[in-house]
Design a protein around this motif. Structure first.
Motif, PDB file in Angstrom:
ATOM      1  N   THR A 156       0.855  -1.187   0.000  1.00 18.50           N
ATOM      2  CA  THR A 156       0.000   0.000   0.000  1.00 18.50           C
ATOM      3  C   THR A 156       0.886   1.230   0.000  1.00 18.50           C
ATOM      4  OG1 THR A 156      -1.757  -1.116   1.239  1.00 18.50           O
ATOM      5  CG2 THR A 156      -1.789   1.289   1.233  1.00 18.50           C
ATOM      6  N   HIS A 157       0.696   2.106  -0.975  1.00 23.93           N
ATOM      7  CA  HIS A 157       1.434   3.373  -1.017  1.00 23.93           C
ATOM      8  C   HIS A 157       0.537   4.469  -0.474  1.00 23.93           C
ATOM      9  CE1 HIS A 157       2.481   7.235  -3.063  1.00 23.93           C
ATOM     10  NE2 HIS A 157       3.647   6.915  -2.547  1.00 23.93           N
ATOM     11  N   ILE A 158       1.074   5.267   0.452  1.00 24.53           N
ATOM     12  CA  ILE A 158       0.305   6.346   1.070  1.00 24.53           C
ATOM     13  C   ILE A 158       1.060   7.657   0.858  1.00 24.53           C
ATOM     14  CG2 ILE A 158      -0.730   7.224   3.197  1.00 24.53           C
ATOM     15  CD1 ILE A 158      -0.668   4.289   4.211  1.00 24.53           C
ATOM     16  N   ALA A 159       0.474   8.558   0.094  1.00 26.97           N
ATOM     17  CA  ALA A 159       1.098   9.852  -0.177  1.00 26.97           C
ATOM     18  C   ALA A 159       1.135  10.682   1.102  1.00 26.97           C
ATOM     19  CB  ALA A 159       0.331  10.588  -1.274  1.00 26.97           C
ATOM     20  N   GLY A 160       2.112  11.567   1.186  1.00 25.29           N
ATOM     21  CA  GLY A 160       2.201  12.397   2.383  1.00 25.29           C
ATOM     22  C   GLY A 160       3.295  13.438   2.283  1.00 25.29           C
ATOM     23  N   ASP A 161       3.651  13.960   3.423  1.00 27.67           N
ATOM     24  CA  ASP A 161       4.625  15.039   3.547  1.00 27.67           C
ATOM     25  C   ASP A 161       6.038  14.461   3.614  1.00 27.67           C
ATOM     26  OD1 ASP A 161       5.772  17.585   4.050  1.00 27.67           O
ATOM     27  OD2 ASP A 161       4.026  18.188   5.234  1.00 27.67           O
ATOM     28  N   THR A 162       7.010  15.330   3.848  1.00 25.95           N
ATOM     29  CA  THR A 162       8.399  14.881   3.964  1.00 25.95           C
ATOM     30  C   THR A 162       9.069  15.546   5.175  1.00 25.95           C
ATOM     31  OG1 THR A 162       9.123  16.605   2.406  1.00 25.95           O
ATOM     32  CG2 THR A 162       8.673  14.414   1.500  1.00 25.95           C
ATOM     33  N   TRP A 163       8.414  15.451   6.329  1.00 30.06           N
ATOM     34  CA  TRP A 163       9.031  15.948   7.556  1.00 30.06           C
ATOM     35  C   TRP A 163      10.334  15.199   7.822  1.00 30.06           C
ATOM     36  CZ3 TRP A 163       7.214  19.889  10.664  1.00 30.06           C
ATOM     37  CH2 TRP A 163       5.891  20.308  10.464  1.00 30.06           C
ATOM     38  N   ASN A 164      11.297  15.892   8.424  1.00 33.19           N
ATOM     39  CA  ASN A 164      12.488  15.212   8.929  1.00 33.19           C
ATOM     40  C   ASN A 164      12.045  14.204   9.981  1.00 33.19           C
ATOM     41  OD1 ASN A 164      15.029  14.494   9.964  1.00 33.19           O
ATOM     42  ND2 ASN A 164      15.838  16.554   9.669  1.00 33.19           N
ATOM     43  N   VAL A 165      12.697  13.045  10.036  1.00 35.78           N
ATOM     44  CA  VAL A 165      12.310  12.020  11.011  1.00 35.78           C
ATOM     45  C   VAL A 165      13.392  11.834  12.078  1.00 35.78           C
ATOM     46  CG1 VAL A 165      10.736  10.773   9.495  1.00 35.78           C
ATOM     47  CG2 VAL A 165      13.178  10.203   9.469  1.00 35.78           C
ATOM     48  N   ASN A 166      14.202  12.872  12.311  1.00 34.77           N
ATOM     49  CA  ASN A 166      15.222  12.758  13.350  1.00 34.77           C
ATOM     50  C   ASN A 166      14.574  12.876  14.736  1.00 34.77           C
ATOM     51  OD1 ASN A 166      14.766  15.498  13.784  1.00 34.77           O
ATOM     52  ND2 ASN A 166      16.694  16.167  12.891  1.00 34.77           N
ATOM     53  N   PRO A 167      15.310  12.526  15.800  1.00 33.79           N
ATOM     54  CA  PRO A 167      14.708  12.529  17.150  1.00 33.79           C
ATOM     55  C   PRO A 167      14.125  13.866  17.569  1.00 33.79           C
ATOM     56  CG  PRO A 167      16.779  11.310  17.164  1.00 33.79           C
ATOM     57  CD  PRO A 167      16.683  11.962  15.810  1.00 33.79           C
ATOM     58  N   ILE A 168      14.711  14.966  17.102  1.00 32.41           N
ATOM     59  CA  ILE A 168      14.202  16.287  17.473  1.00 32.41           C
ATOM     60  C   ILE A 168      12.791  16.482  16.934  1.00 32.41           C
ATOM     61  CG2 ILE A 168      14.540  18.767  17.145  1.00 32.41           C
ATOM     62  CD1 ILE A 168      17.580  18.138  17.022  1.00 32.41           C
TER      63      ILE A 168
END
Length: 281
Positions: A156-168
Motif C-alpha cells: 500500500t502506497h500512502i502519499a504524504g509530507d516529507t518531515w524530517n524524522v530525526n529525534p528532534i
C-alpha cells in the motif's frame, strides 16, 4: 541545548520540504564525476560517511553513492530459523510491545497502527504484537533486505509530507510517521506468520525503489496505491532501496520477542538478529 534543537528543527522542517525534496532528487541524479566527488566531500564534513565497504569507490552521481551496493560478505545475515533479522543498517529509535493497536514514536507521542497503515488495511494481526523503529541516517547503507524467508503479498502506497524524522522532530510533531510519504509491505513468513515492513520517507528522501514491482514510489507518484503482488524472498535477499536515509518500522504478531541487545539507541546492521520468532510449545 534547547536553542540548538530549535535551530535544527527550523532548518530542517520550517522550509518548503516537498519542493526541496524534489530539487534534491534532481540534483542527486546529475551524472558528473567531478560534481559527485565535490558533493560527497561536502557530505563527509557533516556525517560519518564510510565507503570502505562499498562495491565501487568511484561514483557518477550523488544518487549513485546514496544507493551504493556493498562488497560481498560486508554484512553477515543471521540464518537461524528462529530469528527475524534486521532489514537494514539503522539506529533503533523505538521498540517494544504494541499497546493494543497503539505505538509510540517518542515519549508521550502515540499513534495508531491504523493511521500508519492507512484505512484500507486490517491491522488486527499485529495487535499486542512487537515493533521496532529503525532509523537510517543519511550516511548509512540505504538498501533493505528480507528479514526471513517470506512472500510479499500486498503493498500500500500512502502519499504524504516529507518531515524530517530525526529525534528532534519526533519529539515535536505528533503522529509524524503517519504524516509522511510511506509504503506498507504486508508479508508472510515461510512459517506462516504475518509481518509488515513500513518504509517511511523524509525530507530529501521521498523515493523508494521496490525491485519486485519494478516501481519507484515518490512524492509525485500518480499510479495505483493498492498493489497486490506475490514476490518470494530468501532471507537476506535485497528488496529495494531508499534514495537517501529515512526510517523502516517492522511489525510482528504477538508472541515475537526482541533479540538480545535490541533497545532504544542501539545500532544494528543488516542481517543481525532483530526479533525472535515464537517457540513451539
Amino acid at each position: 541545548m534547547l536553542q540548538q534543537e530549535d535551530l535544527n528543527f527550523l532548518l530542517t522542517n520550517r522550509i518548503p520540504r516537498i519542493a526541496l525534496t524534489r530539487l534534491m532528487g534532481k540534483f542527486s541524479q546529475i551524472r558528473h564525476p567531478l560534481l559527485a566527488r565535490a558533493s560527497i566531500a561536502i557530505w563527509r564534513l557533516f556525517t560519518d560517511l564510510d565507503l570502505s565497504d562499498a562495491k565501487k569507490q568511484k561514483f557518477d552521481s550523488l544518487h549513485d553513492c546514496f544507493t551504493r551496493e556493498l562488497v560481498a560478505g560486508a554484512r553477515r545475515v543471521d540464518m537461524a530459523t528462529e530469528v527475524l533479522s534486521s532489514p537494514c543498517d539503522a539506529i533503533v529509535g523505538a521498540c517494544g510491545q504494541v499497546e493494543g493497536r497503539q505505538i509510540f514514536q517518542a515519549k508521550g507521542f502515540p499513534y495508531s497502527m491504523q493511521d500508519l497503515f492507512g484505512p484500507t488495511q486490517d491491522t488486527s494481526a499485529f495487535q499486542d504484537g512487537m515493533f521496532v523503529t529503525l532509523r537510517l541516517t543519511s550516511a548509512m547503507y540505504h538498501r533493505f533486505h528480507a528479514p526471513q524467508d517470506c512472500t510479499v503479498e500486498h503493498v500500500t502506497h500512502i502519499a504524504g509530507d516529507t518531515w524530517n524524522v530525526n529525534p528532534i522532530a519526533l519529539k515535536r510533531v505528533e503522529r509524524l510517521f503517519c504524516r509522511n510519504e510511506r509504503a506498507v509491505l504486508r508479508s508472510r513468513l515461510k512459517t506462516g506468520e504475518q509481518i509488515a515492513i513500513v518504509p517511511v520517507a523524509a525530507i530529501l528522501v521521498a523515493s523508494l525503489r521496490l525491485h519486485f514491482l519494478d516501481l519507484l514510489l515518490h512524492v509525485d507518484y500518480q499510479g495505483a496505491n493498492e498493489l497486490p503482488c506475490r514476490a518470494s524472498f530468501k532471507k537476506g535477499e535485497e528488496m529495494g532501496w531508499f534514495q537517501h536515509g529515512s526510517t523502516i518500522i517492522v511489525f510482528a504478531p504477538k508472541g515475537f520477542t526482541l533479540s538480545p541487545g535490541i533497545g532504544n539507541g542501539s545500532r544494528i546492521r543488516t542481517g543481525q538478529a532483530l526479533m525472535q520468532l515464537p517457540q513451539p510449545s
